[in-house]
Design an enzyme around this catalytic site. Structure first.
Site, PDB file in Angstrom:
ATOM      1  N   ALA A   9       0.806  -1.225   0.000  1.00 22.85           N
ATOM      2  CA  ALA A   9       0.000   0.000   0.000  1.00 22.85           C
ATOM      3  C   ALA A   9       0.841   1.276   0.000  1.00 22.85           C
ATOM      4  CB  ALA A   9      -0.945   0.001   1.206  1.00 22.85           C
ATOM      5  N   GLY A  11       3.692   1.757  -1.600  1.00 19.75           N
ATOM      6  CA  GLY A  11       4.551   1.863  -2.782  1.00 19.75           C
ATOM      7  C   GLY A  11       3.997   2.795  -3.838  1.00 19.75           C
ATOM      8  N   ARG A  12       4.753   2.886  -4.973  1.00 22.48           N
ATOM      9  CA  ARG A  12       4.328   3.771  -6.051  1.00 22.48           C
ATOM     10  C   ARG A  12       2.943   3.385  -6.558  1.00 22.48           C
ATOM     11  NH1 ARG A  12       9.959   3.038  -6.898  1.00 22.48           N
ATOM     12  NH2 ARG A  12       9.514   1.019  -7.901  1.00 22.48           N
ATOM     13  N   MET A  13       2.717   2.130  -6.814  1.00 20.08           N
ATOM     14  CA  MET A  13       1.397   1.680  -7.288  1.00 20.08           C
ATOM     15  C   MET A  13       0.400   1.582  -6.141  1.00 20.08           C
ATOM     16  SD  MET A  13       0.979   1.387 -10.473  1.00 20.08           S
ATOM     17  CE  MET A  13      -0.407   0.270 -10.599  1.00 20.08           C
ATOM     18  N   GLY A  76      -1.080  -7.235  -9.557  1.00 23.35           N
ATOM     19  CA  GLY A  76      -0.376  -6.492 -10.594  1.00 23.35           C
ATOM     20  C   GLY A  76       1.118  -6.735 -10.559  1.00 23.35           C
ATOM     21  N   ALA A 103      -2.609  -9.437 -13.830  1.00 23.56           N
ATOM     22  CA  ALA A 103      -2.470  -8.695 -15.084  1.00 23.56           C
ATOM     23  C   ALA A 103      -1.060  -8.109 -15.136  1.00 23.56           C
ATOM     24  CB  ALA A 103      -3.517  -7.597 -15.177  1.00 23.56           C
ATOM     25  N   ASN A 105      -0.194  -5.904 -17.052  1.00 23.95           N
ATOM     26  CA  ASN A 105      -0.395  -4.477 -17.259  1.00 23.95           C
ATOM     27  C   ASN A 105      -1.885  -4.180 -17.234  1.00 23.95           C
ATOM     28  OD1 ASN A 105      -0.422  -1.762 -18.373  1.00 23.95           O
ATOM     29  ND2 ASN A 105       1.722  -2.184 -18.959  1.00 23.95           N
ATOM     30  N   PHE A 106      -2.289  -3.211 -16.413  1.00 22.27           N
ATOM     31  CA  PHE A 106      -3.709  -2.877 -16.262  1.00 22.27           C
ATOM     32  C   PHE A 106      -4.137  -1.717 -17.160  1.00 22.27           C
ATOM     33  CE2 PHE A 106      -5.597  -5.483 -13.018  1.00 22.27           C
ATOM     34  CZ  PHE A 106      -4.546  -5.945 -12.246  1.00 22.27           C
ATOM     35  N   HIS A 133      11.311   2.113 -18.940  1.00 21.30           N
ATOM     36  CA  HIS A 133      10.722   2.407 -17.627  1.00 21.30           C
ATOM     37  C   HIS A 133      11.603   3.346 -16.827  1.00 21.30           C
ATOM     38  CE1 HIS A 133       8.255  -1.170 -18.440  1.00 21.30           C
ATOM     39  NE2 HIS A 133       7.436  -0.694 -17.537  1.00 21.30           N
ATOM     40  N   LYS A 137      12.659   0.723 -11.203  1.00 27.08           N
ATOM     41  CA  LYS A 137      12.044  -0.587 -11.409  1.00 27.08           C
ATOM     42  C   LYS A 137      13.052  -1.679 -11.116  1.00 27.08           C
ATOM     43  CE  LYS A 137       9.597  -3.196 -15.032  1.00 27.08           C
ATOM     44  NZ  LYS A 137       8.564  -3.676 -14.050  1.00 27.08           N
TER      45      LYS A 137
HETATM   46  N1  LIG Z   1       0.308  -4.793 -13.656  1.00 25.42           N
HETATM   47  C1  LIG Z   1       0.494  -3.484 -13.799  1.00 25.42           C
HETATM   48  O1  LIG Z   1      -0.280  -2.783 -14.486  1.00 25.42           O
HETATM   49  C2  LIG Z   1       1.623  -2.837 -13.082  1.00 25.42           C
HETATM   50  C3  LIG Z   1       2.489  -3.615 -12.371  1.00 25.42           C
HETATM   51  N2  LIG Z   1       3.509  -3.042 -11.665  1.00 25.42           N
HETATM   52  C4  LIG Z   1       4.325  -3.954 -10.854  1.00 25.42           C
HETATM   53  O2  LIG Z   1       3.929  -3.791  -9.507  1.00 25.42           O
HETATM   54  C5  LIG Z   1       5.018  -4.063  -8.642  1.00 25.42           C
HETATM   55  C6  LIG Z   1       5.215  -2.896  -7.711  1.00 25.42           C
HETATM   56  O3  LIG Z   1       5.627  -1.790  -8.466  1.00 25.42           O
HETATM   57  P1  LIG Z   1       5.870  -0.391  -7.700  1.00 25.42           P
HETATM   58  O4  LIG Z   1       4.631   0.001  -6.967  1.00 25.42           O
HETATM   59  O5  LIG Z   1       6.464   0.538  -8.683  1.00 25.42           O
HETATM   60  O6  LIG Z   1       7.000  -0.804  -6.652  1.00 25.42           O
HETATM   61  P2  LIG Z   1       7.332  -0.107  -5.258  1.00 25.42           P
HETATM   62  O7  LIG Z   1       8.647  -0.662  -4.828  1.00 25.42           O
HETATM   63  O8  LIG Z   1       7.157   1.373  -5.353  1.00 25.42           O
HETATM   64  O9  LIG Z   1       6.170  -0.643  -4.285  1.00 25.42           O
HETATM   65  C7  LIG Z   1       6.175  -1.928  -3.743  1.00 25.42           C
HETATM   66  C8  LIG Z   1       5.742  -1.798  -2.285  1.00 25.42           C
HETATM   67  O10 LIG Z   1       5.506  -3.092  -1.757  1.00 25.42           O
HETATM   68  C9  LIG Z   1       6.112  -3.170  -0.470  1.00 25.42           C
HETATM   69  N3  LIG Z   1       6.347  -4.578  -0.180  1.00 25.42           N
HETATM   70  C10 LIG Z   1       7.396  -5.334  -0.529  1.00 25.42           C
HETATM   71  N4  LIG Z   1       7.218  -6.603  -0.104  1.00 25.42           N
HETATM   72  C11 LIG Z   1       6.018  -6.627   0.532  1.00 25.42           C
HETATM   73  C12 LIG Z   1       5.250  -7.635   1.181  1.00 25.42           C
HETATM   74  N5  LIG Z   1       5.709  -8.889   1.296  1.00 25.42           N
HETATM   75  N6  LIG Z   1       4.046  -7.312   1.699  1.00 25.42           N
HETATM   76  C13 LIG Z   1       3.582  -6.046   1.613  1.00 25.42           C
HETATM   77  N7  LIG Z   1       4.251  -5.032   1.012  1.00 25.42           N
HETATM   78  C14 LIG Z   1       5.460  -5.338   0.481  1.00 25.42           C
HETATM   79  C15 LIG Z   1       7.357  -2.307  -0.565  1.00 25.42           C
HETATM   80  O11 LIG Z   1       7.791  -1.910   0.710  1.00 25.42           O
HETATM   81  C16 LIG Z   1       6.812  -1.141  -1.395  1.00 25.42           C
HETATM   82  O12 LIG Z   1       6.220  -0.157  -0.569  1.00 25.42           O
HETATM   83  C17 LIG Z   1       6.217  -4.358  -9.559  1.00 25.42           C
HETATM   84  O13 LIG Z   1       6.316  -5.754  -9.734  1.00 25.42           O
HETATM   85  C18 LIG Z   1       5.805  -3.710 -10.877  1.00 25.42           C
HETATM   86  O14 LIG Z   1       6.395  -4.331 -12.006  1.00 25.42           O
HETATM   87  C19 LIG Z   1       3.725  -1.683 -11.643  1.00 25.42           C
HETATM   88  C20 LIG Z   1       2.900  -0.864 -12.370  1.00 25.42           C
HETATM   89  C21 LIG Z   1       1.772  -1.368 -13.151  1.00 25.42           C
HETATM   90  O1  LIG Z   2       7.337  -1.410 -12.719  1.00 26.93           O
HETATM   91  C1  LIG Z   2       6.532  -0.689 -13.379  1.00 26.93           C
HETATM   92  O2  LIG Z   2       6.433   0.548 -13.284  1.00 26.93           O
HETATM   93  C2  LIG Z   2       5.644  -1.417 -14.315  1.00 26.93           C
HETATM   94  N1  LIG Z   2       5.664  -2.731 -14.300  1.00 26.93           N
HETATM   95  C3  LIG Z   2       4.806  -3.583 -15.065  1.00 26.93           C
HETATM   96  C4  LIG Z   2       5.640  -4.504 -15.940  1.00 26.93           C
HETATM   97  O3  LIG Z   2       6.736  -4.935 -15.456  1.00 26.93           O
HETATM   98  O4  LIG Z   2       5.173  -4.801 -17.053  1.00 26.93           O
HETATM   99  C5  LIG Z   2       3.716  -2.828 -15.789  1.00 26.93           C
HETATM  100  C6  LIG Z   2       4.128  -1.479 -16.291  1.00 26.93           C
HETATM  101  O5  LIG Z   2       5.036  -1.642 -17.371  1.00 26.93           O
HETATM  102  C7  LIG Z   2       4.743  -0.639 -15.199  1.00 26.93           C
END
Ligand SMILES: NC(=O)C1=CN([C@@H]2O[C@H](COP(=O)(O)OP(=O)(O)OC[C@H]3O[C@@H](n4cnc5c(N)ncnc54)[C@H](O)[C@@H]3O)[C@@H](O)[C@H]2O)C=CC1
Ligand SMILES: O=C(O)C1=N[C@H](C(=O)O)C[C@H](O)C1
EC number: 1.17.1.8
Length: 245
Positions: A9, A11-13, A76, A103, A105-106, A133, A137
């Site tokens: 919660a 993190g960036r996403m 995600g 997903a 990518n959403f 990116h 990342k």
């Molecule tokens: N499917 C999609 O559309 C998207 C997927 N992503 C993916 O989402 C993931 C997170 O990306 P970001 O938010 O940029 O990373 P981030 O590093 O900013 O956020 C991740 C958060 O999860 C926390 N965390 C780590 N392990 C944990 C656990 N076991 N339990 C609870 N919290 C935990 C971290 O402390 C951090 O606050 C990456 O794998 C990224 O590739 C990112 C953007 C879009």
């Molecule tokens: O880490 C990101 O930011 C993102 N991760 C996802 C991926 O690894 O495909 C989705 C999106 O590209 C953003």
């Protein structure tokens, strides 16, 4: 009112997801978990759907815990392999009716780019994927690009196409990661968020398919859709296209 817990919660996403949940009329946040919290705190008494945006290292354990707790999940987080997905499927066998939705990518732009790339792949001698990116990342190539490459490879296979032309000979050549015969390249650059280009080439011409997520809000309609549809497809579902087409 759908009670939604968020893993990652802070993190960036995760931060963006919490904002979207707070703005949604039909949802409320339940548990907001960080890396030091126990995902087993999530259960049907406090949560209808759990959303995971954590890390590739954490996501499988989180997912298996949520299955054991009997809570639908929307995931995600990237870092998925066939072996890991098989573990999720095996765990779900013990929980009929439960859904795990993943997903890569959403964002609708990325989902459509995948669909367009699969449609076009059969018509081009060469195809490569470039993902770009932000430099914070932790994984490369992106989950999105891995999925795009697999979709291209599958379309080429169905069309009976052979390997792409490539005269590279050096043993230490830098040609990106080869995913099912498709080369995938990763760029990390301050100022970027999430971007992908699919390049397809024939003699004298090129098709470029490009998807850009300039801001993380682009992912939120897809996340909210998946939360609302949680449980509608029992078992493991991978890809937002299952809810769109
Ligand atoms: N499917 C999609 O559309 C998207 C997927 N992503 C993916 O989402 C993931 C997170 O990306 P970001 O938010 O940029 O990373 P981030 O590093 O900013 O956020 C991740 C958060 O999860 C926390 N965390 C780590 N392990 C944990 C656990 N076991 N339990 C609870 N919290 C935990 C971290 O402390 C951090 O606050 C990456 O794998 C990224 O590739 C990112 C953007 C879009
Ligand atoms: O880490 C990101 O930011 C993102 N991760 C996802 C991926 O690894 O495909 C989705 C999106 O590209 C953003």
């Amino acid at each position: 009112m759908i009670r939604v817990s968020v893993l990652g919660a802070g993190g960036r996403m995760g931060t963006e997801v919490v904002r979207a949940l707070n703005d949604a009329q039909d949802m409320q946040t339940a548990l907001l978990l960080g890396p030091d919290d126990d995902p087993a705190a999530i259960n049907p008494s406090n949560t209808d759907v759990a959303v995971d945006f954590t890390s590739p290292d954490a996501v499988l354990g989180n997912t298996l815990t949520l299955i054991g707790q009997g809570v639908h999940s929307v995931i995600g987080t990237t870092g998925w392999t066939k072996e890991r997905l098989d573990q999720v499927k095996q765990a779900l066998d013990e929980h009929p009716g439960l859904s795990v939705f993943i997903a890569p990518n959403f964002a609708i732009s990325a989902v459509l780019a995948d669909r367009f790339a699969a449609m076009a792949a059969r018509y081009f001698e060469s195809a490569e994927v470039i993902e770009m990116h932000h430099p914070d990342k932790v994984d490369a190539p992106s989950g999105t690009a891995l999925g795009t490459a697999s979709a291209i490879a599958e379309a080429r296979r169905k069309a009976g196409m052979g390997p792409m032309p490539d005269a590279t000979q050096q043993p230490d050549a830098s040609r990106g990661r080869v995913v099912d015969g498709v080369h995938v390249h990763a760029v990390r650059l301050r100022g970027l968020n999430a971007h992908e280009e699919v390049l397809m080439g024939n003699p004298g011409e090129q098709l470029t398919i490009r998807a850009d997520s300039f801001e993380r809000v682009s992912f939120m309609p897809g996340v909210l859709l998946a939360v609302r549809r949680a449980g509608s497809i029992p078992g493991l579902t991978v890809g937002l296209d299952h809810y769109l087409f």
